[in-house]
Design a protein around this motif. Structure first.
Motif, short mmCIF file in Angstrom:
data_model
loop_
_atom_site.label_atom_id
_atom_site.label_comp_id
_atom_site.label_asym_id
_atom_site.label_seq_id
_atom_site.Cartn_x
_atom_site.Cartn_y
_atom_site.Cartn_z
N ILE A 4 4.88 9.39 -7.98
CA ILE A 4 3.72 9.54 -8.84
C ILE A 4 2.48 9.57 -7.96
O ILE A 4 2.42 8.87 -6.94
N ARG A 5 1.52 10.37 -8.33
CA ARG A 5 0.25 10.45 -7.59
C ARG A 5 -0.86 10.04 -8.54
O ARG A 5 -1.03 10.61 -9.61
N LEU A 6 -1.61 9.01 -8.12
CA LEU A 6 -2.69 8.47 -8.93
C LEU A 6 -4.03 8.79 -8.30
O LEU A 6 -4.18 8.66 -7.08
N LYS A 7 -4.98 9.16 -9.12
CA LYS A 7 -6.32 9.44 -8.63
C LYS A 7 -7.09 8.13 -8.60
O LYS A 7 -7.24 7.45 -9.61
N GLY A 8 -7.58 7.77 -7.42
CA GLY A 8 -8.37 6.56 -7.25
C GLY A 8 -9.85 6.90 -7.18
O GLY A 8 -10.24 8.07 -7.13
N LYS A 9 -10.69 5.87 -7.16
CA LYS A 9 -12.12 6.09 -7.10
C LYS A 9 -12.54 6.68 -5.76
O LYS A 9 -13.40 7.55 -5.68
N PHE A 10 -11.93 6.19 -4.67
CA PHE A 10 -12.30 6.65 -3.34
C PHE A 10 -11.20 7.49 -2.69
O PHE A 10 -11.49 8.35 -1.89
N GLN A 11 -9.94 7.19 -2.98
CA GLN A 11 -8.82 7.93 -2.43
C GLN A 11 -7.72 8.01 -3.47
O GLN A 11 -7.68 7.23 -4.41
N ASN A 12 -6.80 8.93 -3.27
CA ASN A 12 -5.66 9.05 -4.16
C ASN A 12 -4.49 8.24 -3.60
O ASN A 12 -4.41 8.00 -2.39
N TYR A 13 -3.59 7.84 -4.48
CA TYR A 13 -2.44 7.03 -4.11
C TYR A 13 -1.17 7.77 -4.47
O TYR A 13 -1.05 8.31 -5.57
N THR A 14 -0.23 7.81 -3.56
CA THR A 14 1.10 8.34 -3.84
C THR A 14 2.07 7.17 -3.79
O THR A 14 2.16 6.49 -2.78
N ILE A 15 2.76 6.96 -4.89
CA ILE A 15 3.71 5.86 -4.99
C ILE A 15 5.10 6.46 -5.18
O ILE A 15 5.33 7.22 -6.12
N ILE A 16 6.00 6.13 -4.27
CA ILE A 16 7.38 6.61 -4.33
C ILE A 16 8.24 5.42 -4.70
O ILE A 16 8.32 4.44 -3.95
N ASN A 17 8.86 5.47 -5.87
CA ASN A 17 9.72 4.39 -6.35
C ASN A 17 11.17 4.76 -6.06
O ASN A 17 11.60 5.85 -6.42
N VAL A 18 11.90 3.86 -5.42
CA VAL A 18 13.25 4.18 -4.97
C VAL A 18 14.24 3.09 -5.37
O VAL A 18 13.85 1.96 -5.69
N HIS A 19 15.49 3.47 -5.35
CA HIS A 19 16.62 2.53 -5.53
C HIS A 19 17.66 2.92 -4.49
O HIS A 19 18.33 3.94 -4.62
N ALA A 20 17.76 2.11 -3.45
CA ALA A 20 18.61 2.43 -2.30
C ALA A 20 20.08 2.14 -2.58
O ALA A 20 20.41 1.31 -3.43
N PRO A 21 20.97 2.78 -1.83
CA PRO A 21 22.40 2.45 -1.93
C PRO A 21 22.64 1.01 -1.47
O PRO A 21 21.88 0.47 -0.67
N THR A 22 23.70 0.41 -1.98
CA THR A 22 24.01 -0.98 -1.63
C THR A 22 24.53 -1.07 -0.21
O THR A 22 24.84 -0.07 0.43
N GLU A 23 24.68 -2.28 0.27
CA GLU A 23 25.17 -2.54 1.63
C GLU A 23 26.57 -1.99 1.84
O GLU A 23 26.93 -1.55 2.93
N GLU A 24 27.40 -2.00 0.79
CA GLU A 24 28.79 -1.56 0.91
C GLU A 24 28.96 -0.05 0.80
O GLU A 24 30.06 0.46 0.93
N SER A 25 27.88 0.68 0.55
CA SER A 25 27.97 2.13 0.38
C SER A 25 28.37 2.82 1.68
O SER A 25 28.24 2.27 2.77
#
Length: 166
Positions: A4-25
């Motif tokens: 998601i990319r959010l427009k900020g007052k001074f700069q924009n923010y890119t937030i990448i939300n993830v769900h990684a594979p487990t340790e046993e993968s």
């Protein structure tokens, strides 16, 4: 994975939300996943403040060789395989692991509790660009939020600043 990319007052923010594979993968699956995260990150605009947040399934330790990237306030003593992969990702992208940089009581570092209420880990993390890490004021978990999950809510405080250069 979600971006998601959010427009900020001074700069924009890119937030990448993830769900990684487990340790046993499978190691090949982990490699594909980390290369996909790098690809999504590299396609984000260069001027944005970039975050990678979510369930990394990574125990990040307090190893002194990784101190510039991870800080020294992790819940765990040593990193597991996913933890070292996360540190390598952060280092290659010029990011820092913000969730292990702030001193809190251990109860405020725990982000996941097992079903038997015995195992407690810090596996959800917040990564931020290294050049903007001073904008990250605090990262901790909130145990009281009812989010119907075995994970606790991870909250980060950030500030928006403008440059003084003309």
């Amino acid at each position: 994975m979600c971006k998601i990319r959010l427009k900020g007052k001074f700069q924009n923010y890119t937030i990448i939300n993830v769900h990684a594979p487990t340790e046993e993968s499978d190691p090949e699956e982990k490699e594909r996943w980390y290369s996909e995260v790098e690809s999504v990150y590299s396609k984000s605009p260069k001027g944005d403040i970039k975050f990678i947040i979510g369930d990394m399934n990574a125990k990040v330790g307090r190893e002194s060789i990784y101190r510039p990237t991870i800080g020294c306030h992790s819940l765990h003593e040593t990193s597991n395989d996913n933890g070292t992969r996360l540190i390598d990702l952060a280092t290659s992208l010029g990011m820092v692991v913000g969730s292990t940089r702030f001193p809190h009581k251990n109860i405020h570092k725990i982000t996941w509790v097992s079903a038997d209420d015995v195992t407690r880990n810090q596996i959800d993390h917040v990564l931020i660009d290294g050049r903007h890490c001073s904008n990250l004021l605090d990262v901790r978990s909130r145990r009281g939020a009812n989010i119907d999950s075995d994970h606790h809510l991870v909250v980060c405080k950030i500030r928006a600043r403008i440059s003084r250069y003309k």
